[in-house]
Design a protein around this motif. Structure first.
Motif, short mmCIF file in Angstrom:
data_model
loop_
_atom_site.label_atom_id
_atom_site.label_comp_id
_atom_site.label_asym_id
_atom_site.label_seq_id
_atom_site.Cartn_x
_atom_site.Cartn_y
_atom_site.Cartn_z
N LEU A 252 0.83 -1.20 0.00
CA LEU A 252 0.00 0.00 0.00
C LEU A 252 0.87 1.26 0.00
N PRO A 253 0.36 2.35 -0.55
CA PRO A 253 1.13 3.61 -0.55
C PRO A 253 1.07 4.29 0.81
N PHE A 254 1.66 3.65 1.81
CA PHE A 254 1.61 4.17 3.18
C PHE A 254 3.02 4.51 3.64
N SER A 255 3.20 5.74 4.10
CA SER A 255 4.49 6.19 4.62
C SER A 255 4.33 6.55 6.09
N GLU A 256 5.13 5.92 6.94
CA GLU A 256 5.05 6.24 8.37
C GLU A 256 5.44 7.69 8.63
N THR A 257 6.41 8.18 7.87
CA THR A 257 6.83 9.57 8.05
C THR A 257 5.71 10.53 7.69
N LYS A 261 3.81 13.14 10.24
CA LYS A 261 3.92 14.58 10.07
C LYS A 261 2.63 15.22 9.56
N GLN A 262 1.91 14.55 8.66
CA GLN A 262 0.75 15.17 8.03
C GLN A 262 -0.57 14.80 8.69
N ARG A 263 -0.67 13.58 9.21
CA ARG A 263 -1.96 13.16 9.77
C ARG A 263 -1.98 13.22 11.28
N VAL A 264 -1.00 12.62 11.93
CA VAL A 264 -0.95 12.69 13.39
C VAL A 264 -0.50 14.08 13.84
N GLN A 265 0.44 14.67 13.12
CA GLN A 265 0.98 15.99 13.43
C GLN A 265 1.52 16.05 14.85
N ALA A 266 2.40 15.08 15.13
CA ALA A 266 3.07 15.02 16.44
C ALA A 266 4.56 14.81 16.20
N LYS A 267 5.30 14.60 17.27
CA LYS A 267 6.75 14.45 17.16
C LYS A 267 7.20 13.00 17.13
N ALA A 268 6.30 12.08 17.50
CA ALA A 268 6.68 10.67 17.51
C ALA A 268 5.43 9.81 17.50
N GLY A 271 3.27 3.13 20.81
CA GLY A 271 2.66 1.82 20.69
C GLY A 271 3.69 0.72 20.67
N LEU A 272 3.23 -0.48 20.40
CA LEU A 272 4.09 -1.65 20.41
C LEU A 272 5.00 -1.64 19.20
N LYS A 273 6.24 -1.24 19.42
CA LYS A 273 7.16 -0.96 18.32
C LYS A 273 7.55 -2.21 17.52
N GLN A 274 7.33 -3.40 18.07
CA GLN A 274 7.69 -4.60 17.32
C GLN A 274 6.70 -4.89 16.19
N TYR A 275 5.63 -4.11 16.13
CA TYR A 275 4.63 -4.26 15.06
C TYR A 275 4.64 -3.01 14.19
N SER A 276 4.29 -3.20 12.92
CA SER A 276 4.21 -2.06 12.01
C SER A 276 3.08 -1.13 12.44
N VAL A 277 3.10 0.09 11.93
CA VAL A 277 2.04 1.04 12.26
C VAL A 277 0.68 0.52 11.79
#
Length: 447
Positions: A252-257, A261-268, A271-277
């Motif tokens: 899928l055309p999904f970018s965590e960055t 930056k654009q949707r969550v608009q937070a600094k980090a 969640g459970l980092k061993q799993y993908s977003v």
């Protein structure tokens, strides 16, 4: 397509502040139901009824009879979320505004704009060879209890060849989707009491227990900083997505960055980092704190030690989890984790089981074709992190539930400055018009 006329009609619908969770807006919810009923009559429905509630009625409609044609049940909701915080809206939430080809208002994408899209597609098609049924409710944002009660009493209202729900979004711009799973919901209030009454912080501070402190410590025990939910048994029923699902999600055309930056608009991201977003969003349960009540929160100062504090919380549930089981697990965890000198209670407000939606029925191929013809790309099958409580009940008659939508991932559902791109709306009307035509043609050809 007379877009000016359509935009004015949708604006009229969006002006109605039909917030189902606030009793002060009961009359507005009724007004929104009246708007929907008037639209159904304009479409030529031979039967339009208000069912199950005087203030938040389910609007039931039966379209013109087309002998031998398939029956399509359209579901949607006219109620909306509260608009708070108001000072974060660029323009008032119930004064719709168009900026840069986008319509901003509470309910623009969730779900008034999408209900409008389904109805106007019927109008655009003239009289498509389909028997339409309509269930447009007014409590989706508050658990759908009115509709659940109605369908328990009258399950025959879901009898159809297919159910169509437009309450979702493209997975990315230009990438329409159908949804294979929805997370369930468990919404509750956790209340702690630490003393008989509020106390003066000068006389008792340093010795008396503070309800806010006890509540916050409890919440911190329920979910740790690593994102793990510490409710015994909660993860036992959770199954990882299949290898095929995970492979498709990676394409899928999904970018965590971009998501950060654009949707969550937070600094980090957390969640459970061993799993993908995407796994965290679609395939894992959550525990979220929505508000904390108690003590003194007015203007000025009041030096009080609160005796009672309440947190509004929710858990999102994934396939194989059951609402009743999770309610028991949460209540037991609160009882186990709270100190002995503190009284704690859990009040469950509403919830629903997760939904799994098979997408192998021919109706899905017709929708895929409609999207390909209109927007140039067919649908991708994905999961959703949100909940539509009534989906399992709508499919109990055996009809396939086609769960799709015309929104975009950045529509800011439930948040300030909710919007709907107008191109999505105009394309959506054309897509669903074509879907109705194809559904009718398929039955005619098979006959």
């Amino acid at each position: 397509m007379d877009t000016d006329r359509l935009l004015q009609q949708l604006t009229d619908f969006l002006r109605i502040p039909s917030v189902s969770t606030l009793p002060a807006h009961s009359a507005d919810c009724r007004a929104a139901a009246e708007w929907v009923a008037a639209e159904l009559r304009r479409l030529g429905c031979r039967e339009v009824q208000f069912l199950a509630s005087g203030t938040h009625p389910v609007v039931w409609g039966v379209g013109p009879e087309v002998p031998g044609a398939p029956t399509l049940l359209l579901y949607g909701h006219y109620d909306v979320q509260p608009p708070d915080p108001l000072d974060e809206w660029t323009t008032p939430p119930f004064q719709p505004s168009v900026r840069d080809g986008r319509l901003f208002a509470r309910g623009a994408a969730d779900d008034k704009g999408q209900v409008f899209c389904l109805l106007k597609a019927i109008e655009a098609a003239g009289r498509p060879p389909v028997n339409f049924r309509f269930l447009i409710e007014g409590e989706e944002e508050y658990g759908s209890r009115v509709l659940f009660d109605l369908l328990r009493r009258e399950p025959e209202r879901t009898r159809a060849d297919a159910v169509l729900i437009a309450d979702m979004a493209y997975v990315a711009p230009g990438w329409p989707a159908v949804y294979t799973a929805l997370r369930g919901l468990c919404y509750a209030e956790i209340t702690v009491r630490s003393a008989k009454s509020d106390l003066h912080s000068g006389e008792f501070g340093g010795a008396a227990p503070n309800a806010h402190e006890e509540l916050l410590r409890l919440l911190g025990r329920l979910k740790g900083p690593d994102g793990k939910i510490n409710i015994p048994g909660l993860y036992a029923a959770v199954k990882r997505p299949t290898k095929a699902e995970l492979t498709n999600w990676r394409r899928l055309p999904f970018s965590e960055t971009h998501f950060l930056k654009q949707r969550v608009q937070a600094k980090a991201l957390v969640g459970l980092k061993q799993y993908s977003v995407l796994e965290r969003l679609w395939a894992l349960p959550t525990f979220e704190i929505h508000g904390v009540l108690g003590g003194f929160t007015g203007e000025g100062a009041k030096t009080v030690i609160p005796a009672e504090a309440t947190a509004k919380v929710s858990l999102r549930l994934v396939p194989k989890q059951k609402l009743k089981t999770v309610e028991r697990q949460l209540a037991a965890a609160v009882k186990r984790l709270v100190p002995r000198h503190v009284q704690a209670s859990v009040r469950f407000l509403h919830g629903a089981d997760p939904a799994v939606v098979p997408v192998d029925h021919p109706a899905f191929r017709l929708l895929d074709r409609a999207f390909r013809e209109v927007v140039g790309r067919g649908t991708v099958a994905v999961r959703a992190g949100g909940s539509i409580p009534v989906v399992p009940a709508l499919g109990k008659s055996g009809a396939p539930v086609v769960l799709t939508g015309i929104g975009l991932p950045d529509d800011r559902l439930h948040a300030p400055n909710e919007k709907l791109d107008l191109k999505q709306l105009w394309d959506g009307i054309a897509v669903f018009k074509r879907f109705y035509e194809l559904l009718g043609q398929k039955r005619a050809a098979s006959s």
